[in-house]
Write a protein that holds these residues in place. Structure first.
Motif, PDB file in Angstrom:
ATOM      1  N   ASP A  72      -3.827 -31.163  -7.884  1.00  0.00           N
ATOM      2  CA  ASP A  72      -3.468 -31.934  -6.586  1.00  0.00           C
ATOM      3  C   ASP A  72      -1.886 -31.932  -6.079  1.00  0.00           C
ATOM      4  OD1 ASP A  72      -5.200 -33.649  -7.992  1.00  0.00           O
ATOM      5  OD2 ASP A  72      -3.897 -34.892  -9.011  1.00  0.00           O
ATOM      6  N   ALA A  73      -1.967 -30.145  -5.827  1.00  0.00           N
ATOM      7  CA  ALA A  73      -1.145 -29.461  -5.171  1.00  0.00           C
ATOM      8  C   ALA A  73      -0.509 -30.329  -4.007  1.00  0.00           C
ATOM      9  CB  ALA A  73      -1.112 -28.669  -4.958  1.00  0.00           C
ATOM     10  N   PRO A  98      10.065 -22.878 -15.113  1.00  0.00           N
ATOM     11  CA  PRO A  98       8.938 -23.651 -15.523  1.00  0.00           C
ATOM     12  C   PRO A  98       7.608 -22.832 -14.884  1.00  0.00           C
ATOM     13  CG  PRO A  98      11.153 -23.606 -14.028  1.00  0.00           C
ATOM     14  CD  PRO A  98      11.743 -22.887 -14.606  1.00  0.00           C
ATOM     15  N   GLN A  99       7.476 -21.865 -15.011  1.00  0.00           N
ATOM     16  CA  GLN A  99       6.593 -21.389 -14.640  1.00  0.00           C
ATOM     17  C   GLN A  99       5.677 -20.616 -15.705  1.00  0.00           C
ATOM     18  OE1 GLN A  99       6.083 -18.429 -10.606  1.00  0.00           O
ATOM     19  NE2 GLN A  99       8.090 -19.611 -10.242  1.00  0.00           N
ATOM     20  N   ARG A 113       6.742 -33.554 -13.352  1.00  0.00           N
ATOM     21  CA  ARG A 113       5.579 -33.869 -13.027  1.00  0.00           C
ATOM     22  C   ARG A 113       5.252 -33.219 -15.022  1.00  0.00           C
ATOM     23  NH1 ARG A 113       0.958 -32.209  -9.992  1.00  0.00           N
ATOM     24  NH2 ARG A 113       2.807 -31.508  -8.528  1.00  0.00           N
ATOM     25  N   ASP A 169      -2.242 -28.354 -10.142  1.00  0.00           N
ATOM     26  CA  ASP A 169      -3.197 -27.218  -9.152  1.00  0.00           C
ATOM     27  C   ASP A 169      -3.767 -28.097  -8.679  1.00  0.00           C
ATOM     28  OD1 ASP A 169      -1.528 -24.961 -10.232  1.00  0.00           O
ATOM     29  OD2 ASP A 169      -2.633 -24.499 -11.032  1.00  0.00           O
ATOM     30  N   ARG A 177      15.121 -22.888 -13.244  1.00  0.00           N
ATOM     31  CA  ARG A 177      15.124 -23.213 -11.959  1.00  0.00           C
ATOM     32  C   ARG A 177      13.452 -22.719 -11.746  1.00  0.00           C
ATOM     33  NH1 ARG A 177      15.727 -27.790 -11.021  1.00  0.00           N
ATOM     34  NH2 ARG A 177      15.002 -27.967  -8.561  1.00  0.00           N
ATOM     35  N   ILE A 178      13.300 -21.511 -11.471  1.00  0.00           N
ATOM     36  CA  ILE A 178      12.846 -20.598 -10.977  1.00  0.00           C
ATOM     37  C   ILE A 178      11.296 -19.938 -12.367  1.00  0.00           C
ATOM     38  CG2 ILE A 178      11.577 -18.768  -9.389  1.00  0.00           C
ATOM     39  CD1 ILE A 178      13.596 -21.505  -8.388  1.00  0.00           C
ATOM     40  N   GLY A 220      14.233 -30.906 -14.119  1.00  0.00           N
ATOM     41  CA  GLY A 220      14.042 -31.137 -13.666  1.00  0.00           C
ATOM     42  C   GLY A 220      15.874 -31.914 -12.298  1.00  0.00           C
ATOM     43  N   HIS A 221      15.355 -32.616 -11.777  1.00  0.00           N
ATOM     44  CA  HIS A 221      16.540 -32.385 -10.070  1.00  0.00           C
ATOM     45  C   HIS A 221      17.634 -33.440 -11.033  1.00  0.00           C
ATOM     46  CE1 HIS A 221      14.659 -30.366  -7.256  1.00  0.00           C
ATOM     47  NE2 HIS A 221      13.191 -31.637  -7.559  1.00  0.00           N
ATOM     48  N   PRO A 278       6.464 -36.486  -7.772  1.00  0.00           N
ATOM     49  CA  PRO A 278       7.455 -35.617  -7.934  1.00  0.00           C
ATOM     50  C   PRO A 278       6.726 -35.103  -8.749  1.00  0.00           C
ATOM     51  CG  PRO A 278       6.867 -37.775  -9.963  1.00  0.00           C
ATOM     52  CD  PRO A 278       6.554 -37.429  -8.071  1.00  0.00           C
ATOM     53  N   GLY A 279       8.418 -32.980  -8.402  1.00  0.00           N
ATOM     54  CA  GLY A 279       7.557 -31.868  -8.192  1.00  0.00           C
ATOM     55  C   GLY A 279       6.878 -31.375  -9.440  1.00  0.00           C
ATOM     56  N   TRP A 280       6.708 -30.444  -9.632  1.00  0.00           N
ATOM     57  CA  TRP A 280       5.081 -29.929 -10.466  1.00  0.00           C
ATOM     58  C   TRP A 280       6.288 -30.363 -11.627  1.00  0.00           C
ATOM     59  CZ3 TRP A 280       5.539 -25.589 -13.866  1.00  0.00           C
ATOM     60  CH2 TRP A 280       4.062 -25.024 -13.790  1.00  0.00           C
ATOM     61  N   THR A 281       7.305 -29.293 -12.168  1.00  0.00           N
ATOM     62  CA  THR A 281       8.203 -28.649 -13.175  1.00  0.00           C
ATOM     63  C   THR A 281       8.613 -31.083 -13.638  1.00  0.00           C
ATOM     64  OG1 THR A 281       9.459 -27.745 -11.617  1.00  0.00           O
ATOM     65  CG2 THR A 281       9.779 -28.686 -14.232  1.00  0.00           C
TER      66      THR A 281
END
Lengths: 257, 261
Positions: free
Chosen positions: B241-242, B160-161, B252, B239, B156-157, B260-261, B247-250
């Motif tokens: 359009d932060a 994605p980064q 999108r 970045d 999750r953390i 995703g959720h 929907p979340g960054w991931t």
């Protein structure tokens, strides 16, 4: 004697990094609702000690009991101590809030997503429930308007307040603060300290490593001075700031005040 | 003047437009590339995570995998997997045609795709590892302090980064993959290069067909470079359009692929 006399009961904690012994026997007990500030020069071991309390650092000797759980260890059915499984440790950690000097918000999630992540994933809360709690917390840290903003668009002080809300979302029994204002611009320090002050007044048990002597004096119940990996002096803020007894404490305070 | 002439008619007949066989060779090149890259990413991810495991066996296995497949030529691996299976297992692992439920796959195509996937996984392993290492350690620590387990935090953390660090070299790898599939000509897969070779051997017009096939590869790699640029632009937009609600960054950027959720 109540069931939980102490939220934190750390006895004779030793920690070594390679050949350097950073903690040389630290003993600290914190009662429920008590606010303890740990001060000391850099390299005194104060941050390392804080990090041992939720096992971000494992200790080499001593015992730490937080909220009734022995950190890092558990007793098997024969009564001998064995290392805690990762999942069990994660569960204990979820009851201990930790606020970092550099916030460590997750940049790919909005403020709200940062806050609801653990309640939904770890506690299995429904999303609606977690969002309701998160919105209440954002109100408390005065960032309701930043609900859907990514951390990159927040100031340091705002990020730190979201980070505090993220920890609070797990309804922790104890909050640990690791120099929460040291990475902030001077003008945003106040807003973070205000949130912490409110938290303390609300009865949260807190251990803060800090250089904010004003905060220590005004909010804490007890101030602890660390030097060279041990606690050299502790007392109420009145005693501590007016008549420090230890030479090292006097030196440190004269430099910092 | 030396008596060599470039027969433009052969060249243009080959390319404008490509006939049915060349078109299917083009699709095969593209198809094998996509499949092999996909599994290469999967293998690379698994291998990179194994490398971070607390179990020495897993770390060791991953190390051997990367060492072996980065240390030997991919053509050797292709031959080894296509022919070697027969030798070791005593039966033909990749017969001429494989019937899997409703579809039939040419055995050489499958063997080739398997070999390229495994080879690619070894390179992706290093790329994924570098991506994970690039994510600040505080991110994982913060995840731990709120009670996420190691694997939750990774999924999750951290990943994605890491994905945004992985993306540019991954694009590079796919560009390579499009061209590396030409090695499957050696096991008679009729992809672009094999198709050109067959045409050359019946016409003795090597320069026309091989420059033609170069154009076809350029077409594929150029197309891909546009896709890649679009993907990378999308990353940087997230970045900019932060502050935009949505929907979340991931999500999108990766849809349901990663967490995703």
């Amino acid at each position: 004697m109540s069931l939980q006399q102490y939220i934190v009961d750390a006895q004779d904690v030793h920690k070594r990094f390679g050949r350097v012994e950073v903690l040389k026997g630290v003993t600290l007990q914190v009662k429920p609702q008590e606010v303890v500030c740990i001060i000391g020069a850099s390299g005194s071991g104060k941050t390392t000690f804080l990090r041992t309390l939720n096992a971000l650092e494992t200790i080499d000797q001593g015992t730490i009991v937080v909220n009734g759980h022995r950190v890092g260890w558990t007793q098997d059915k024969n009564g001998s101590w064995v290392k805690l499984k990762e999942r069990a440790m994660a569960e204990i950690r979820s009851e201990i809030g930790f606020v970092f000097q550099r916030f460590n918000l997750w940049p790919h999630m909005t403020a709200l997503e940062n806050i609801i992540e653990a309640p939904t994933r770890v506690r299995g809360q429904s999303k609606d429930e977690a969002i309701a709690t998160a919105e209440e917390l954002l109100r408390r840290v005065k960032l309701s308007d930043k609900r859907d903003v990514y951390p990159g668009r927040l100031s340091g002080g705002q990020q730190q307040r979201v980070a505090i809300a993220r920890s609070l979302a797990m309804k922790p029994a104890l909050m640990l603060f690791d120099e929460p204002t040291s990475a902030l611009d001077p003008e945003t320090i106040g807003e973070v300290l205000d949130v912490m002050k409110e938290l303390a007044l609300g009865g949260m048990t807190m251990v803060c490593v800090t250089h904010e002597m004003g905060f220590a004096r005004e909010v804490s119940d007890r101030v602890v001075m660390m030097d060279g990996g041990v606690i050299i002096e502790e007392g109420t803020p009145e005693h501590f700031f007016s008549n420090p007894t230890h030479e090292r404490t006097k030196q440190f305070l004269s430099k910092i005040l | 003047m030396i008596g060599i002439t470039f027969d433009w008619k052969v060249f243009f007949d080959y390319l404008l437009p490509p006939d049915r066989l060349t078109r299917s060779a083009l699709y095969l090149t593209l198809g094998i590339s996509i499949v092999a890259q996909f599994f290469g990413v999967v293998f690379g991810l698994v291998s990179a995570l194994m490398q971070r495991s607390k179990y020495r066996v897993l770390r060791f296995a991953s190390g051997v995998y990367v060492w072996f497949f980065r240390g030997t030529p991919v053509i050797v691996q292709i031959f080894f997997i296509y022919f070697g299976a027969n030798l070791f297992l005593g039966y033909d692992l990749f017969p001429r045609t494989l019937h899997l439920l409703f579809i039939s796959i040419d055995g050489a195509v499958l063997a080739g795709a398997v070999a390229l996937s495994i080879n690619e996984g070894a390179y992706m392993s290093e790329i994924v590892r570098a991506g994970i290492t690039a994510v600040d350690g505080g991110q994982m620590e913060a995840a731990k302090t709120v009670g996420l387990t190691q694997s939750q935090a990774m999924r999750r953390i951290v990943l994605p980064q890491a994905a945004r660090v992985i993306m540019p070299p991954l694009g590079n790898e796919f560009n390579n993959m499009l061209k590396t599939t030409s090695l499957l000509a050696f096991i008679s897969v009729r992809e672009l290069f094999q198709d050109a070779e067959i045409r050359y051997s019946s016409s003795f017009k090597p320069v026309e067909y091989f420059s033609g096939v170069a154009v076809l590869y350029l077409f594929l790699t150029t197309l891909w470079s546009f896709v890649q640029r679009a993907i990378e632009r999308k990353f940087s937009e997230s970045d900019r359009d932060a502050t935009v609600e949505g929907p979340g960054w991931t999500r999108r950027n990766f849809g349901r692929l990663v967490g995703g959720h």
